[in-house]
Motif scaffolding. Structure first.
Motif, PDB file in Angstrom:
ATOM      1  N   ARG A 148       0.660  -1.554   0.073  1.00  0.00           N
ATOM      2  CA  ARG A 148      -0.349   0.087   0.145  1.00  0.00           C
ATOM      3  C   ARG A 148       0.542   1.243   0.028  1.00  0.00           C
ATOM      4  O   ARG A 148       0.292   2.049  -0.790  1.00  0.00           O
ATOM      5  CB  ARG A 148      -0.953   0.240   1.249  1.00  0.00           C
TER       6      ARG A 148
ATOM      7  N   ARG B 176       2.888   1.629  -3.277  1.00  0.00           N
ATOM      8  CA  ARG B 176       1.283   1.985  -4.504  1.00  0.00           C
ATOM      9  C   ARG B 176       1.109   3.326  -4.526  1.00  0.00           C
ATOM     10  O   ARG B 176       1.176   3.938  -5.424  1.00  0.00           O
ATOM     11  CB  ARG B 176       0.014   1.440  -4.275  1.00  0.00           C
ATOM     12  N   ARG B 177       1.281   4.097  -2.779  1.00  0.00           N
ATOM     13  CA  ARG B 177       0.665   5.180  -2.462  1.00  0.00           C
ATOM     14  C   ARG B 177       2.101   6.289  -3.522  1.00  0.00           C
ATOM     15  O   ARG B 177       1.859   7.610  -4.007  1.00  0.00           O
ATOM     16  CB  ARG B 177       0.292   5.573  -1.486  1.00  0.00           C
TER      17      ARG B 177
END
Length: 130
Positions: free
Chosen positions: A70, A73-74
């Motif tokens: 996560r 991805r950010r």
């Protein structure tokens, strides 16, 4: 080196760039900060997803991998870049924050080792996370 994935830093971010990203709660939330602080506290700033999960209160290894993914991805989204492919035809996200240990891919328990990138370590020290 036979393990060609070692030292592949797809983003080549500087300490300053990492400092900005790590200080942004939209990139690294509280759980992510806890994960990074734990790995930072370990010898050579490295650990396995299983050990990180234990340190976070018994979180399954898959959940730790999802936390790392996560954040990665950010980071890619913020930078407007695409991650490299993995060996299964998908995208490789695990090694944005981490690299492997070239001398010891697995620890004594047989777990894959994640080691914080040097620029991430330096940024963590300046960010107040550690």
């Amino acid at each position: 080196m036979s393990n060609s994935w070692h030292y592949q830093d797809p983003l080549q971010l500087t300490e300053e760039e990492w400092l900005s990203l790590l200080s942004d709660p939209e990139i690294v939330d509280e759980t992510g900060r806890e994960m990074l602080a734990f790995v930072y506290s370990q010898p050579n700033h490295q650990s396995s997803a299983t050990e990180i999960g234990e340190a976070l209160g018994g979180v399954p290894q898959q959940r730790v991998t999802a936390i790392n993914r996560r954040i990665s991805r950010r980071v890619y989204k913020r930078l407007g870049k695409e991650p490299p492919p993995n060996t299964k035809g998908g995208k490789r996200f695990w090694n944005v924050l981490f690299d492997g240990d070239p001398d010891r891919i697995l620890n004594e328990k047989g777990y894959f080792i994640w080691r914080l990138r040097p620029a991430v370590v330096a940024a963590l020290e300046r960010s107040g996370i550690v």
